[in-house]
Design a protein around this motif. Structure first.
Motif, PDB file in Angstrom:
ATOM      1  N   ARG A 114       0.830  -1.210   0.000  1.00 31.19           N
ATOM      2  CA  ARG A 114       0.000   0.000   0.000  1.00 31.19           C
ATOM      3  C   ARG A 114       0.865   1.260   0.000  1.00 31.19           C
ATOM      4  N   ALA A 115       1.942   1.224   0.777  1.00 31.49           N
ATOM      5  CA  ALA A 115       2.803   2.403   0.881  1.00 31.49           C
ATOM      6  C   ALA A 115       3.692   2.571  -0.345  1.00 31.49           C
ATOM      7  N   TYR A 116       4.172   1.438  -0.873  1.00 29.31           N
ATOM      8  CA  TYR A 116       5.117   1.462  -1.994  1.00 29.31           C
ATOM      9  C   TYR A 116       4.733   0.377  -2.998  1.00 29.31           C
ATOM     10  N   PRO A 117       3.743   0.628  -3.836  1.00 26.15           N
ATOM     11  CA  PRO A 117       3.286  -0.393  -4.784  1.00 26.15           C
ATOM     12  C   PRO A 117       4.430  -0.877  -5.680  1.00 26.15           C
ATOM     13  N   SER A 118       4.454  -2.178  -5.900  1.00 24.19           N
ATOM     14  CA  SER A 118       5.497  -2.782  -6.733  1.00 24.19           C
ATOM     15  C   SER A 118       4.864  -3.427  -7.962  1.00 24.19           C
ATOM     16  N   ASP A 119       5.506  -3.233  -9.125  1.00 25.19           N
ATOM     17  CA  ASP A 119       5.037  -3.845 -10.362  1.00 25.19           C
ATOM     18  C   ASP A 119       5.486  -5.300 -10.486  1.00 25.19           C
ATOM     19  N   ASP A 120       6.372  -5.705  -9.613  1.00 20.34           N
ATOM     20  CA  ASP A 120       6.891  -7.075  -9.639  1.00 20.34           C
ATOM     21  C   ASP A 120       5.822  -8.021  -9.093  1.00 20.34           C
ATOM     22  N   ASP A 121       5.555  -9.099  -9.819  1.00 20.56           N
ATOM     23  CA  ASP A 121       4.526 -10.056  -9.394  1.00 20.56           C
ATOM     24  C   ASP A 121       4.980 -10.920  -8.224  1.00 20.56           C
ATOM     25  N   GLU A 122       6.281 -10.976  -7.982  1.00 17.28           N
ATOM     26  CA  GLU A 122       6.799 -11.872  -6.953  1.00 17.28           C
ATOM     27  C   GLU A 122       7.279 -11.142  -5.710  1.00 17.28           C
ATOM     28  N   TRP A 123       7.779  -9.924  -5.872  1.00 17.53           N
ATOM     29  CA  TRP A 123       8.438  -9.230  -4.775  1.00 17.53           C
ATOM     30  C   TRP A 123       7.836  -7.854  -4.506  1.00 17.53           C
ATOM     31  N   THR A 124       7.955  -7.420  -3.257  1.00 17.18           N
ATOM     32  CA  THR A 124       7.657  -6.033  -2.914  1.00 17.18           C
ATOM     33  C   THR A 124       8.859  -5.171  -3.309  1.00 17.18           C
ATOM     34  N   VAL A 125       8.770  -3.873  -3.049  1.00 15.54           N
ATOM     35  CA  VAL A 125       9.945  -3.022  -3.205  1.00 15.54           C
ATOM     36  C   VAL A 125      10.977  -3.439  -2.166  1.00 15.54           C
ATOM     37  N   GLU A 126      12.219  -3.025  -2.369  1.00 18.21           N
ATOM     38  CA  GLU A 126      13.287  -3.392  -1.443  1.00 18.21           C
ATOM     39  C   GLU A 126      13.212  -2.510  -0.194  1.00 18.21           C
ATOM     40  N   VAL A 127      13.304  -3.146   0.970  1.00 16.62           N
ATOM     41  CA  VAL A 127      13.187  -2.440   2.239  1.00 16.62           C
ATOM     42  C   VAL A 127      14.272  -2.914   3.207  1.00 16.62           C
ATOM     43  N   ASP A 128      14.521  -2.097   4.212  1.00 18.51           N
ATOM     44  CA  ASP A 128      15.283  -2.523   5.375  1.00 18.51           C
ATOM     45  C   ASP A 128      14.288  -2.821   6.486  1.00 18.51           C
ATOM     46  N   VAL A 129      14.542  -3.870   7.241  1.00 21.39           N
ATOM     47  CA  VAL A 129      13.599  -4.293   8.278  1.00 21.39           C
ATOM     48  C   VAL A 129      14.293  -4.335   9.632  1.00 21.39           C
ATOM     49  N   ILE A 130      13.590  -3.846  10.646  1.00 24.45           N
ATOM     50  CA  ILE A 130      14.037  -3.975  12.032  1.00 24.45           C
ATOM     51  C   ILE A 130      13.019  -4.850  12.740  1.00 24.45           C
ATOM     52  N   GLY A 131      13.457  -6.014  13.205  1.00 23.75           N
ATOM     53  CA  GLY A 131      12.567  -6.939  13.878  1.00 23.75           C
ATOM     54  C   GLY A 131      12.869  -6.988  15.362  1.00 23.75           C
ATOM     55  N   ILE A 132      11.898  -6.601  16.172  1.00 24.62           N
ATOM     56  CA  ILE A 132      12.039  -6.668  17.628  1.00 24.62           C
ATOM     57  C   ILE A 132      11.604  -8.050  18.083  1.00 24.62           C
ATOM     58  N   SER A 133      12.519  -8.796  18.671  1.00 23.39           N
ATOM     59  CA  SER A 133      12.240 -10.143  19.184  1.00 23.39           C
ATOM     60  C   SER A 133      11.586 -11.001  18.089  1.00 23.39           C
ATOM     61  N   MET A 134      10.343 -11.453  18.303  1.00 26.32           N
ATOM     62  CA  MET A 134       9.673 -12.300  17.325  1.00 26.32           C
ATOM     63  C   MET A 134       9.572 -11.638  15.962  1.00 26.32           C
ATOM     64  N   GLY A 135       9.613 -10.299  15.936  1.00 26.13           N
ATOM     65  CA  GLY A 135       9.498  -9.583  14.674  1.00 26.13           C
ATOM     66  C   GLY A 135      10.573  -9.963  13.673  1.00 26.13           C
ATOM     67  N   GLY A 136      11.751 -10.364  14.172  1.00 28.45           N
ATOM     68  CA  GLY A 136      12.798 -10.817  13.272  1.00 28.45           C
ATOM     69  C   GLY A 136      12.415 -12.099  12.551  1.00 28.45           C
ATOM     70  N   LEU A 137      11.694 -12.969  13.257  1.00 31.01           N
ATOM     71  CA  LEU A 137      11.222 -14.209  12.628  1.00 31.01           C
ATOM     72  C   LEU A 137      10.102 -13.915  11.637  1.00 31.01           C
ATOM     73  N   VAL A 138       9.237 -12.967  11.974  1.00 27.89           N
ATOM     74  CA  VAL A 138       8.175 -12.573  11.039  1.00 27.89           C
ATOM     75  C   VAL A 138       8.792 -12.066   9.743  1.00 27.89           C
ATOM     76  N   ALA A 139       9.846 -11.259   9.863  1.00 25.84           N
ATOM     77  CA  ALA A 139      10.519 -10.730   8.668  1.00 25.84           C
ATOM     78  C   ALA A 139      11.074 -11.857   7.817  1.00 25.84           C
ATOM     79  N   ARG A 140      11.744 -12.806   8.451  1.00 34.11           N
ATOM     80  CA  ARG A 140      12.318 -13.922   7.698  1.00 34.11           C
ATOM     81  C   ARG A 140      11.229 -14.747   7.022  1.00 34.11           C
ATOM     82  N   TYR A 141      10.091 -14.896   7.691  1.00 28.60           N
ATOM     83  CA  TYR A 141       8.987 -15.649   7.096  1.00 28.60           C
ATOM     84  C   TYR A 141       8.391 -14.877   5.911  1.00 28.60           C
ATOM     85  N   CYS A 142       8.348 -13.539   6.016  1.00 30.42           N
ATOM     86  CA  CYS A 142       7.818 -12.727   4.920  1.00 30.42           C
ATOM     87  C   CYS A 142       8.693 -12.826   3.669  1.00 30.42           C
ATOM     88  N   ALA A 143       9.975 -13.098   3.858  1.00 25.81           N
ATOM     89  CA  ALA A 143      10.902 -13.207   2.720  1.00 25.81           C
ATOM     90  C   ALA A 143      10.970 -14.625   2.164  1.00 25.81           C
TER      91      ALA A 143
END
Length: 271
Positions: A114-143
């Motif tokens: 929603r914030a950064y629409p991507s034309d790529d059918d497989e990937w979002t735009v490239e981002v940096d992620v900060i995962g607090i505790s479980m959030g790091g696992l959520v990030a890895r699962y999102c990738a």
């Protein structure tokens, strides 16, 4: 048998004691040779960076830990926005209301799209992620490549803060919470994350010593990059870790593209 109220009260005393004792007085304890910045020095650097805001190199996504009602990611989102003129470039998608990992993943990817629409059918735009505790696992699962045919989160750099990459100490306690059970050492979920990690993004980990919730050794990410700092007196080693000025200062410098305060290779955890 103890009354329910007394039992809860005793647990509170134990947890508070653990948080305070783990902070202790760190003046006589060794500083990390690969992350040798004091709290006062970090606070000074943060003041300087607030006065001269610099646009971050990529959009930043902050992901919360288990049972974070939104306070943790909201604080870090506000803090990071103080160092960049592009305030909307720091996202903090909430997912407390959903329990399944698939639902958390969908919430995160949808927020980035929603914030950064991507034309790529497989990937979002490239981002940096900060995962607090479980959030790091959520990030890895999102990738991770999944069978849902949905998009994957394109991560450039993942910064994890006290993330249970190798399981969490408290996750071993009896529980009916499937999310917590997935964070147990040796779980199928953690094994799938490790198997699916393809080195397409870098993982940098941070932790404070005395963490009795996850355990510092359990916070070592794939690749082994983990920088530790002593806990601050009278703070929760785990719950307050994302507020540590040393960690925040290093994160901000990395997000801006400045030389980090932490040095390679990371020093081993003290025995």
């Amino acid at each position: 048998m103890m009354s329910r109220g007394l039992s809860a009260g005793l647990w509170l005393v134990v947890l508070v004691a653990a948080g305070v004792v783990s902070g202790g007085c760190s003046a006589d304890r060794p500083m990390n040779p690969s992350f040798s910045v004091t709290v006062a020095e970090a606070q000074g650097l943060l003041r300087e960076m607030r006065e001269e805001r610099v646009e971050f190199e990529r959009p930043v996504v902050v992901l919360s830990g288990w049972m974070d009602f939104g306070f943790g990611i909201a604080w870090l989102q506000r803090e990071l926005r103080r160092y960049t003129p592009e305030r909307e470039g720091v996202l903090a998608p909430p997912y407390f209301s959903v329990s399944r990992w698939e639902s958390k993943r969908a919430r995160v990817i949808d927020a980035v799209e929603r914030a950064y629409p991507s034309d790529d059918d497989e990937w979002t735009v490239e981002v940096d992620v900060i995962g607090i505790s479980m959030g790091g696992l959520v990030a890895r699962y999102c990738a991770l490549e999944c069978a849902d045919d949905g998009k994957r989160l394109r991560i450039r750099n993942l910064y994890t803060i006290a993330t249970p990459h190798r399981g969490a100490i408290r996750a071993s306690w009896p529980t009916a919470d499937a999310t917590v059970r997935a964070m147990r050492r040796g779980s199928d979920f953690l094994a799938a994350l490790d198997e699916g990690y393809d080195d397409s993004y870098e993982i940098y980990g941070y932790v404070r010593l005395g963490d009795v919730t996850v355990g510092p050794a359990n916070s070592v990410p794939p690749g082994g990059r983990l920088w530790w700092v002593q806990n601050r007196p009278f703070e929760w080693s785990h719950a307050d870790v994302h507020r540590d000025p040393r960690i925040v200062a290093d994160l901000v410098r990395r997000l801006r593209g400045d030389p980090p305060l932490s040095e390679e290779p990371p020093a081993a955890l003290p025995e």
